[in-house]
Scaffold this motif. Structure first.
Motif, PDB file in Angstrom:
ATOM      1  N   ARG A 105      48.020  39.857  38.266  1.00 45.50           N
ATOM      2  CA  ARG A 105      47.060  40.857  38.700  1.00 45.50           C
ATOM      3  C   ARG A 105      47.025  40.987  40.222  1.00 45.50           C
ATOM      4  NH1 ARG A 105      40.802  41.913  36.661  1.00 45.50           N
ATOM      5  NH2 ARG A 105      40.378  43.581  38.169  1.00 45.50           N
ATOM      6  N   LEU A 106      47.039  42.229  40.697  1.00 44.37           N
ATOM      7  CA  LEU A 106      46.881  42.557  42.107  1.00 44.37           C
ATOM      8  C   LEU A 106      45.901  43.719  42.184  1.00 44.37           C
ATOM      9  CD1 LEU A 106      47.894  41.985  45.037  1.00 44.37           C
ATOM     10  CD2 LEU A 106      49.519  43.851  44.698  1.00 44.37           C
ATOM     11  N   GLY A 107      44.704  43.451  42.657  1.00 43.56           N
ATOM     12  CA  GLY A 107      43.673  44.476  42.677  1.00 43.56           C
ATOM     13  C   GLY A 107      43.374  44.957  41.276  1.00 43.56           C
ATOM     14  N   ASP A 108      43.405  46.263  41.079  1.00 42.42           N
ATOM     15  CA  ASP A 108      43.170  46.854  39.763  1.00 42.42           C
ATOM     16  C   ASP A 108      44.457  47.219  39.055  1.00 42.42           C
ATOM     17  OD1 ASP A 108      40.414  46.623  39.880  1.00 42.42           O
ATOM     18  OD2 ASP A 108      40.188  48.526  40.955  1.00 42.42           O
ATOM     19  N   HIS A 109      45.541  46.551  39.434  1.00 47.29           N
ATOM     20  CA  HIS A 109      46.848  46.774  38.810  1.00 47.29           C
ATOM     21  C   HIS A 109      47.400  45.458  38.286  1.00 47.29           C
ATOM     22  CE1 HIS A 109      46.504  50.528  41.048  1.00 47.29           C
ATOM     23  NE2 HIS A 109      47.535  51.007  40.370  1.00 47.29           N
ATOM     24  N   VAL A 110      48.361  45.566  37.395  1.00 49.04           N
ATOM     25  CA  VAL A 110      49.073  44.391  36.909  1.00 49.04           C
ATOM     26  C   VAL A 110      50.552  44.591  37.182  1.00 49.04           C
ATOM     27  CG1 VAL A 110      49.148  45.348  34.560  1.00 49.04           C
ATOM     28  CG2 VAL A 110      49.552  42.908  34.930  1.00 49.04           C
ATOM     29  N   LEU A 111      51.148  43.591  37.801  1.00 53.44           N
ATOM     30  CA  LEU A 111      52.571  43.628  38.119  1.00 53.44           C
ATOM     31  C   LEU A 111      53.370  43.071  36.953  1.00 53.44           C
ATOM     32  CD1 LEU A 111      54.952  43.925  40.182  1.00 53.44           C
ATOM     33  CD2 LEU A 111      54.476  41.544  40.845  1.00 53.44           C
TER      34      LEU A 111
END
Length: 403
Positions: free
Chosen positions: A35-41
């Motif tokens: 998770r990075l902020g409101d995104h998922v890598l």
């Protein structure tokens, strides 16, 4: 907002990078995400694109291979992920691999091997003792200050955040009832806890010492150990929790690696009784964690339990869990036990918050003693991070539905 343009102080920034498992619409294939902020890598795809030697671990449909790889690999993978998301040169490669959280489905991130639940909060234990043994000279049992009390739970009913919890049925018998009756629990409760996830296994017959905690435990998650107090009260003497606990345990979708919480390490409360050598942590680095938990029912915060008050640490729990020679398996999960602080606002269960139903909670829509069908319980938490930042542990939520 573009995935790399995080708000200042985002608690899911590059200093955090928790692990989960996700799938995308129209594609049931699961893969490891970070998770990075409101995104998922998509960590596996990123590793392949950037030529990482750990691509196979990160492309798996579960965290199990990464957990089993051991601490040196955990550190290498985390360092690589941090470098990837902070180096602008990697943005053209990574941006197509970052997916909005709202567009993906999160899954139970690891295969739960064994599940153990502890009872490590002195405030919780004393509250429970005062409720059920009001005339006792000491609200703690005689063994409580000498060992971390625990029980072996059911791993097959550990579920990921967002999974509905079906109200359990079982036998119950009140003190004045002439005989037990069978039916749905009428005293359904929560337990705000922290779960610790084992990565590196250990062989049977080889206890794990306090010094080896960080070599075996990969990270932690939030955990709600749902409890049917009426079923539990009738069944638990003399062998302890069974049907009153085994119907569901909810965990958050994100596993925060221990390395992300180095700035949250604190000393546990002062010991009041001498400890046997295998539990004596007086010469160890601080093994407590300053985690700030919040408990909400239907969006209304009812409690804020502080994890820093826990008498027994996760390292002591692991040492005690294996001191008899019990082995560890990759994917073992152990819960801290209910987290409660010294004040009424810091109690981690409805049993304590309502004093066994005597003092109902005032919610915006109604009063509560125990949970009703349709109630949604959400635990969230954060910890101090580097440079004044916060490290979010995400949340674990569950809705009660009729059986």
């Amino acid at each position: 907002m573009p995935p790399f343009d995080l708000p200042e102080g985002d608690p899911f920034g590059p200093h955090n990078l928790p692990y989960g498992v996700f799938s995308r619409p129209g594609n049931p294939e699961r893969t490891v995400g970070v998770r990075l902020g409101d995104h998922v890598l998509d960590a596996g795809a990123a590793a392949r694109a950037l030529g990482s030697p750990h691509a196979a671990l990160l492309a798996a449909p579960t965290l199990h291979p990464l957990l089993a790889a051991g601490r040196p690999t955990w550190s290498q993978v985390r360092a690589a992920l941090h470098a990837w998301v902070t180096d602008p040169a990697h943005r053209p490669v990574l941006e197509p691999l970052l997916h909005p959280l709202s567009s993906v489905t999160l899954h139970l991130p690891f295969e739960v091997a064994d599940y153990v639940d502890f009872y490590a909060s002195e405030h919780h234990a004393r509250n429970v003792g005062q409720i059920f043994r009001p005339d006792a000279a000491d609200s703690l049992t005689p063994n409580w200050k000498h060992l971390p009390i625990g029980y072996h739970g059911r791993s097959g009913t550990v579920v990921v955040s967002g999974t509905d919890v079906v109200r359990p049925a079982g036998q119950r018998k009140g003190p004045a009832d002439p005989a037990p009756v069978f039916g749905p629990s009428v005293r359904l409760d929560i337990e705000a806890e922290v779960g610790f996830v084992v990565g590196t296994p250990s062989p049977m017959g080889s206890p794990v010492g306090l010094d080896d905690f960080r070599d075996h435990v990969f990270g932690l998650c939030l955990l709600n150990d749902w409890s049917a107090r009426d079923i539990q009260a009738w069944e638990y003497v003399p062998l302890g929790p069974f049907l009153g606990k085994s119907f569901a345990t909810s965990v958050s979708a994100w596993i925060t690696p221990l390395e992300a919480l180095d700035h949250a390490r604190v000393a546990p409360p002062q010991r009041t009784h001498p400890l046997l050598p295998y539990l004596d942590d007086s010469a160890q680095e601080p093994a407590g964690y300053d985690l700030r938990i919040s408990v909400a029912i239907n969006g209304h915060v009812v409690s804020e339990p502080p994890f820093s008050t826990m008498y027994w640490t996760a390292a002591q729990q692991l040492a005690h869990m294996t001191v008899n020679g019990a082995s560890l398996r990759t994917g073992d999960l152990y819960g801290s036990g209910t987290v409660s602080g010294p004040t009424e606002r810091e109690r981690g269960s409805l049993l304590e918050l309502t004093w066994n139903g005597r003092d109902p909670l005032e919610l915006p829509d109604d009063k509560r003693t125990f949970l009703e069908d349709g109630d949604v319980v959400t635990l969230s938490a954060w910890a101090p991070g580097p440079d004044g930042l916060r490290v979010s542990l995400g949340e674990v939520t569950g809705r009660i539905v009729a059986g």
